[in-house]
Design a protein around this motif. Structure first.
Motif, short mmCIF file in Angstrom:
data_model
loop_
_atom_site.label_atom_id
_atom_site.label_comp_id
_atom_site.label_asym_id
_atom_site.label_seq_id
_atom_site.Cartn_x
_atom_site.Cartn_y
_atom_site.Cartn_z
N ALA A 80 49.80 9.09 61.67
CA ALA A 80 50.39 8.95 63.00
C ALA A 80 51.62 8.05 62.96
O ALA A 80 52.62 8.31 63.63
CB ALA A 80 49.36 8.39 63.97
N SER A 82 55.17 9.79 63.99
CA SER A 82 55.77 9.30 65.23
C SER A 82 57.18 8.75 65.01
O SER A 82 58.03 8.83 65.90
CB SER A 82 54.90 8.23 65.87
OG SER A 82 54.78 7.09 65.04
N VAL A 125 59.87 11.54 65.47
CA VAL A 125 59.91 12.33 66.71
C VAL A 125 61.18 12.02 67.48
O VAL A 125 61.60 10.86 67.58
CB VAL A 125 58.67 12.03 67.58
CG1 VAL A 125 58.79 12.70 68.95
CG2 VAL A 125 57.41 12.50 66.88
N LEU A 158 55.51 11.75 71.95
CA LEU A 158 54.74 11.42 70.76
C LEU A 158 55.51 10.48 69.82
O LEU A 158 55.16 10.36 68.66
CB LEU A 158 54.35 12.70 70.01
CG LEU A 158 53.55 13.72 70.82
CD1 LEU A 158 53.14 14.89 69.93
CD2 LEU A 158 52.32 13.08 71.47
N THR A 203 50.42 7.53 70.76
CA THR A 203 50.43 8.87 71.35
C THR A 203 50.29 9.94 70.27
O THR A 203 49.61 10.95 70.47
CB THR A 203 51.72 9.11 72.16
OG1 THR A 203 52.86 8.81 71.35
CG2 THR A 203 51.74 8.26 73.41
N MET A 204 50.89 9.71 69.10
CA MET A 204 50.74 10.67 68.01
C MET A 204 49.30 10.70 67.51
O MET A 204 48.76 11.77 67.19
CB MET A 204 51.69 10.31 66.86
CG MET A 204 51.64 11.30 65.70
SD MET A 204 52.10 13.00 66.14
CE MET A 204 53.90 12.83 66.24
N GLU A 205 48.66 9.54 67.48
CA GLU A 205 47.26 9.50 67.07
C GLU A 205 46.40 10.34 68.01
O GLU A 205 45.52 11.10 67.57
CB GLU A 205 46.76 8.06 67.06
CG GLU A 205 45.27 7.88 66.81
CD GLU A 205 44.81 8.41 65.47
OE1 GLU A 205 43.65 8.84 65.38
OE2 GLU A 205 45.61 8.40 64.51
N ALA A 236 47.42 12.86 69.77
CA ALA A 236 47.76 14.27 69.52
C ALA A 236 46.98 14.80 68.32
O ALA A 236 46.47 15.94 68.35
CB ALA A 236 49.25 14.43 69.28
N ILE A 282 48.78 19.82 63.92
CA ILE A 282 49.92 18.92 64.06
C ILE A 282 50.80 18.95 62.81
O ILE A 282 52.04 18.94 62.90
CB ILE A 282 49.46 17.48 64.36
CG1 ILE A 282 48.79 17.42 65.74
CG2 ILE A 282 50.63 16.50 64.29
CD1 ILE A 282 49.70 17.79 66.91
N TYR A 294 56.40 21.61 69.66
CA TYR A 294 55.49 21.76 70.81
C TYR A 294 55.06 23.20 71.01
O TYR A 294 53.99 23.45 71.56
CB TYR A 294 56.14 21.20 72.07
CG TYR A 294 56.22 19.69 72.05
CD1 TYR A 294 55.08 18.91 72.17
CD2 TYR A 294 57.44 19.04 71.86
CE1 TYR A 294 55.13 17.53 72.14
CE2 TYR A 294 57.51 17.65 71.83
CZ TYR A 294 56.35 16.90 71.98
OH TYR A 294 56.41 15.53 71.94
N ALA A 309 49.37 18.77 73.25
CA ALA A 309 50.29 17.77 72.68
C ALA A 309 51.41 17.44 73.64
O ALA A 309 51.77 16.28 73.84
CB ALA A 309 50.85 18.29 71.36
N ILE A 351 50.68 14.86 76.60
CA ILE A 351 50.33 13.47 76.35
C ILE A 351 51.46 12.54 76.79
O ILE A 351 52.61 12.72 76.40
CB ILE A 351 50.00 13.25 74.86
CG1 ILE A 351 48.75 14.04 74.47
CG2 ILE A 351 49.81 11.76 74.55
CD1 ILE A 351 48.44 14.03 72.99
#
Length: 238
Positions: free
Chosen positions: A87, A91, A94, A103, A108-110, A112, A121, A141, A148, A151
C-alpha cells in the motif's frame, strides 16, 4: 420558485447556482442541512426528519454515497488502519487529484487492497502503467472497479470527525435507493459527487443516469463544512 421563497429547510449553498438548464428544461437543485451523520443514525430516520417535510410530487431526492456509507459503519478511523508495504509503494505512485485524496495515501490504498483484493489492484496498477505509456488516464479505476473509485480519504476541507477517517463506498446503493423511495414516495438517487463531477451509484427506478449526472455536475451539496449530505432536484415550472 426562487431561493428567496423556498421553504426554510431547502438551501442553495454559497457559491452554487440554484438552477441548471439541460435540453431546454430547467432544474432547481436544493441541499438539505442535517446534523453530522454517523453509524448511530438510521437512513429512514434521516429521510423522515429532513426530507419528508419538504418533498413534493415530481421531486427526485439524492443522497451522498458518503452519508449512506457512514450509516452502514463503512467509515474507518485512520488510526485503526495499518497499511502494508504494498500500500505504501502503490499509493506513492497515484495521481494526486485536486478533487480529493483518492488512493494517494497509504491508508486509502490499504482499504482498496482489502475491498477489491490484492491481485485485482495489482492488475489495475499494471494497466495503469500501460495506459501511461499510451498517454491514457483512468485505466486503473476501470480495472479496479467502483469499490476502489468510491473510497474517500480525509482532506483539509473534510467535515470533522471525518477528517480522521477513510470512508468506503456504500453497500448495495440500488437497494438502499429503493427502500428510501418507498418511504418518501418519490424517486431516489445515491450519488458520488464532488466539485469536479460525479456518478450515480444507485437509483430506485430506471432514470437517465447521464442526465442526472449533468444536473448534479457542479455539486450543489458542497464539499466541506456545509453539512448538506442530501438534496432535492425539482423541475422548474412556468
Amino acid at each position: 420558485m426562487t431561493a428567496a421563497n423556498l421553504p426554510n429547510k431547502l438551501i442553495v449553498n454559497k457559491g452554487k447556482q440554484e438552477f441548471i438548464t439541460i435540453g431546454g428544461v430547467t432544474y432547481g437543485r436544493y441541499a438539505l442541512k442535517t446534523h453530522v451523520i454517523t453509524a448511530a443514525d438510521s437512513l429512514s430516520d434521516i429521510a423522515e426528519k429532513y426530507v419528508l417535510p419538504v418533498v413534493i410530487p415530481g421531486d427526485v431526492v439524492f443522497f451522498s454515497e458518503k452519508m449512506v456509507a457512514c450509516t452502514q459503519g463503512r467509515a474507518i478511523p485512520l488510526k485503526s488502519i495499518r497499511p502494508r508495504r504494498l500500500a505504501l509503494f502503490l499509493s506513492a505512485r497515484v495521481y494526486k487529484n485536486p478533487g480529493g485524496i483518492g488512493l494517494a495515501m497509504p491508508e486509502t490504498m490499504e482499504m482498496a487492497l482489502r475491498e477489491c483484493g490484492t491481485w485485482r489492484i495489482l492488475l489495475a496498477a499494471a494497466c495503469h502503467c500501460v495506459g501511461r505509456l499510451l498517454r491514457k488516464r483512468g485505466w486503473f479505476y476501470i480495472v479496479a472497479g467502483r469499490k476502489a473509485a468510491s473510497i474517500d480519504g480525509p482532506c483539509s476541507y473534510t467535515l470533522p470527525p471525518y477528517n480522521q477517517y477513510v470512508v468506503l463506498g456504500p453497500s448495495k446503493p440500488g437497494k438502499i435507493a429503493k427502500e428510501l423511495a418507498a418511504a418518501l414516495g418519490v424517486p431516489v438517487l445515491i450519488v458520488d459527487i464532488n466539485d469536479l463531477g460525479g456518478n450515480i451509484l444507485g437509483s430506485s427506478e430506471k432514470l437517465d443516469k447521464a442526465l442526472y449526472s449533468k444536473i448534479l455536475s457542479d455539486n450543489p451539496l458542497g464539499q466541506s463544512e456545509q453539512c448538506t449530505p442530501c438534496g432535492i432536484i425539482r423541475r422548474k415550472t412556468k
